[in-house]
Design a protein around this motif. Structure first.
Motif, PDB file in Angstrom:
ATOM      1  N   GLU A 188     -11.710 -44.932 -54.630  1.00 59.53           N
ATOM      2  CA  GLU A 188     -10.903 -44.084 -55.498  1.00 59.53           C
ATOM      3  C   GLU A 188      -9.419 -44.326 -55.266  1.00 59.53           C
ATOM      4  O   GLU A 188      -8.579 -43.497 -55.565  1.00 59.53           O
ATOM      5  CB  GLU A 188     -11.252 -42.612 -55.287  1.00 59.53           C
ATOM      6  N   HIS A 234     -11.111 -33.974 -51.254  1.00 58.02           N
ATOM      7  CA  HIS A 234     -12.373 -33.382 -51.740  1.00 58.02           C
ATOM      8  C   HIS A 234     -13.518 -33.697 -50.775  1.00 58.02           C
ATOM      9  O   HIS A 234     -14.597 -33.149 -50.934  1.00 58.02           O
ATOM     10  CB  HIS A 234     -12.695 -33.748 -53.194  1.00 58.02           C
ATOM     11  N   HIS A 235     -13.262 -34.540 -49.787  1.00 57.50           N
ATOM     12  CA  HIS A 235     -14.251 -34.760 -48.721  1.00 57.50           C
ATOM     13  C   HIS A 235     -13.892 -33.977 -47.459  1.00 57.50           C
ATOM     14  O   HIS A 235     -14.576 -34.104 -46.445  1.00 57.50           O
ATOM     15  CB  HIS A 235     -14.346 -36.243 -48.386  1.00 57.50           C
TER      16      HIS A 235
HETATM   17 FE   LIG Z   1     -13.868 -39.386 -53.044  1.00 61.08          FE
END
Ligand SMILES: [Fe+2]
Ligand code: HEM
Ligand code: HEM
Lengths: 451, 150
Positions: A190, A237-238
């Motif tokens: 990402e 988000h992790h």
């Molecule tokens: Fe990710």
């Protein structure tokens, strides 16, 4: 093919496709265990199949990126590859390291962090080979023409190498271990890999649509800007549930939602250039991949990613089949289709023939893509049911899994479709050259009035 | 497309903006590292045995069937809170015995049920592994998972 050394890409493409085939085989084995749990339980337990499946994916994508770069660089830099022999040597080292890891896994030789299971010395060989690759391609670039396409591509590859170094850092504190593990995994797919994706797409679009380079390169900078502005802080988000501070929840809910933007921009980019384009490129199949890749990436990464990226939703879906659904379509759309598209574009030129076997190639495209989409849908259903029963109602994990059997059988079925599509595609790439031009009705054409 | 924007302006925004966001991200990561070591995990309790337990966990690649704190494979139950599930918060001795017995009982060989392989851990490896799982359960992870089911 304007430059002789572009053919260096061919063995990279061949090795990549061989490993892709193996990846699909191990995926089918693992999916069979999900459907019939006793399948090969003593001979090859599930974790061996899974590690083989995911590691083959990573290794072949990297080899694919290298092949694409060797193919593109002479044309963009307007000079031959610095050293073809270095390229072959570097491929041999990488392929050996990948194969050694794969064989080792079957005998239980590995490290133990997901996706980074390669034994230490394999990691070292991979690093050496990758540095040789970077040296070879950077030298070509330094002595040649610098364009936005080859600069962004090389930046993406260099940064991928830099973040890879975190694979060597394994802190004893599990929370800290996870914190930096994502510096490899998330910042690759990402972050910097999106630079590779956008520049390779830009290259295909320049070649096939004939749209002005200035326009395409401006888009390119905007897209990769969107990718890094959102993707860096999106990493959090992790970090919601691994012992990190709670500020990651609002912060990364917002930034990872913005990660959809570059994927959406790539769809708009590809289709706008396609419609604007004046050139009617004969390689229809390659054009199909160049449009399909950003589209499926938008759904797999963008839509399926957004689906579970808000912290209050992720609280329930984290680590369920929803994640597996997303992982599959995102990797497939963004990176598998990208490399297959470049191979589709490059092969006729490497083999010095007109675009060939296009109908078969396009059948492969549709069958494989439909298979991956169906697999994503069935895993999503499984994941939603799992989330409800296990995370909302608090039902026991194994009992929940027994409710999901039907979905797992359908996943296996869609996997078989993927394998069939992949087989057709490989035959279209490497098999004997049949039709030079596609039959009537299957044309896709750009530009007004040429439907 | 924004016609006012030139290519070189777009390039400068990309390089400048990326650097800015990278620095913010690196700074927050550094703070998170500090927070993990000092606040959310039990650094004092990270004994040699817990350390060794993590090595056993990795050496046997448990991660490619199980998840731990929601990451890993989805083929077998979550283990980040297995200590809680086995009642470790109320009765640590019973949880220890229970986890030990489960691992020693493999393979179950039940037809139609997913199978966990057998591992011939020494007593010392087993107890380190369980120490590691107990330590992991103690990480302050914003109350995830929602239920002990994992
Ligand atoms: Fe990710
Ligand atoms: C091409 C780009 C992407 C790829 C290849 C990709 C791939 C993956 C994979 C393989 C995982 C699972 C990692 C693990 O084993 O734990 C994952 C997790 C995740 N991805 Fe992506 N992803 C991409 C883009 C995105 C985007 C754009 C978003 C958000 C909009 C997103 C949101 C998430 C979230 C929230 C998770 C964590 C799931 C969980 O909590 O279990 N991803 N991704
Ligand atoms: C024949 C087609 C395929 C089948 C049957 C299949 C099956 C599977 C299975 C059973 C797993 C393990 C899930 C678990 O941990 O419980 C898995 C994981 C994974 N596969 Fe596939 N797969 C296939 C194709 C692919 C393709 C084409 C890609 C790349 C685009 C891919 C990428 C992945 C990734 C990234 C994971 C790890 C997911 C995560 O950690 O969230 N697979 N696959």
């Amino acid at each position: 093919m304007k430059y002789e050394t572009q053919k260096v890409a061919l063995p990279f493409f061949m090795v990549a496709m061989a490993l892709f085939t193996l990846q699909v085989v191990f995926g089918l084995l693992a999916a069979t265990v999900y459907a019939w749990p006793n399948f090969m339980a003593e001979v090859m337990p599930f974790h061996i199949m899974r590690v083989s499946h995911t590691n083959l994916l990573i290794v072949w994508l990297l080899i694919g990126f290298m092949g694409c770069t060797y193919y593109l660089m002479p044309e963009e830099a307007e000079r031959e590859i610095h050293s073809p022999n270095l390229a072959y040597l570097q491929l041999a080292i990488f392929a050996f390291a990948g194969a050694a890891a794969l064989v080792g896994y079957q005998f239980g030789i590995h490290e133990g962090r997901e996706f980074l299971e390669q034994p230490f010395w394999v990691k070292v060989l991979i690093t050496i080979s990758f540095l040789m690759f970077l040296f070879n391609t950077s030298m070509t670039l330094l002595k040649g023409r610098k364009t936005a396409i080859n600069m962004v591509l090389m930046l993406g590859l260099w940064l991928a190498a830099v973040f890879w170094l975190f694979a060597f850092y394994n802190p004893t504190n599990l929370a800290v271990d996870k914190l930096y593990w994502w510096w490899v995994v998330h910042l690759w797919v990402e972050g910097v890999w999106e630079l590779i994706m956008a520049s390779l797409l830009g290259y295909l679009l320049i070649k096939m649509t004939g749209v002005d380079r200035e326009v395409i390169e401006k888009w390119l900078y905007i897209i990769v800007g969107l990718a890094l502005f959102s993707g860096l802080l999106g990493t959090g988000h992790h970090y919601y549930w691994i012992g990190a501070p709670s500020y990651w929840q609002p912060l990364s809910s917002v930034f990872s939602t913005l990660e959809v933007a570059p994927f959406f921009a790539m769809v708009v980019f590809a289709f706008t250039m396609f419609w604007k384009g004046s050139r009617n490129h004969p390689n229809k199949a390659a054009m199909l991949w160049a449009l399909g890749c950003p589209t499926i990436a938008f759904f797999g990464a963008g839509v399926w990613g957004f689906m579970h990226t808000l912290s209050f939703i992720n609280y329930y879906t984290h680590g369920t089949q929803v994640t597996a659904a997303h992982g599959h379509l995102a990797f497939y759309g963004a990176y598998v289709m990208l490399i297959l598209g470049v191979i589709t574009y490059a092969m006729p030129q490497i083999r010095r023939v007109q675009p060939y076997n296009q109908v078969l190639n396009m059948w492969g495209f549709w069958i494989m893509t439909s298979g991956m989409c169906f697999m994503t849908f069935t895993l999503t259903f499984a994941g939603v049911v799992q989330t409800h029963l296990q995370r909302v109602l608090g039902m026991n994990y194994m009992e929940v899994q027994m409710q999901l059997e039907l979905f797992y059988i359908m996943r296996l079925g869609s996997g078989i479709a993927v394998a069939v599509g992949a087989g057709m595609l490989l035959y279209a790439f490497f098999g004997p050259v049949r039709e030079q031009v596609p039959a009537g009705g299957t044309q896709i054409t750009a530009g007004a009035g040429s439907v | 497309m924004a016609d006012g924007l030139t290519k070189s302006a777009a390039r400068n925004i990309f390089y400048g903006g990326s650097l800015f966001f990278f620095l913010v991200f690196a700074g927050l990561t550094a703070h998170t590292h500090w927070y993990m070591v000092n606040v959310s995990t039990d650094s004092a309790g990270l004994t040699e045995s817990v350390k060794h337990g993590k090595e056993v966990w990795e050496k046997n690649m448990c991660i490619n069937c199980h998840s731990i704190m929601g990451e890993g494979a989805y083929f077998a139950p979550e283990l980040g809170n297995v200590w809680e599930r086995y009642g470790g918060h109320e009765n640590p001795e019973a949880a220890r015995a229970g986890i030990n017995a489960w691992i020693r009982a493999q393979p179950l060989g039940v037809e139609g049920r997913r199978q966990m392989p057998a591992y011939d851990f020494s007593d010392e490896e087993m107890s380190s592994l369980i120490d590691f799982l107990e330590w992991t359960d103690g990480i302050d992870d914003q109350n995830w998972p929602p239920h002990p089911a994992g």
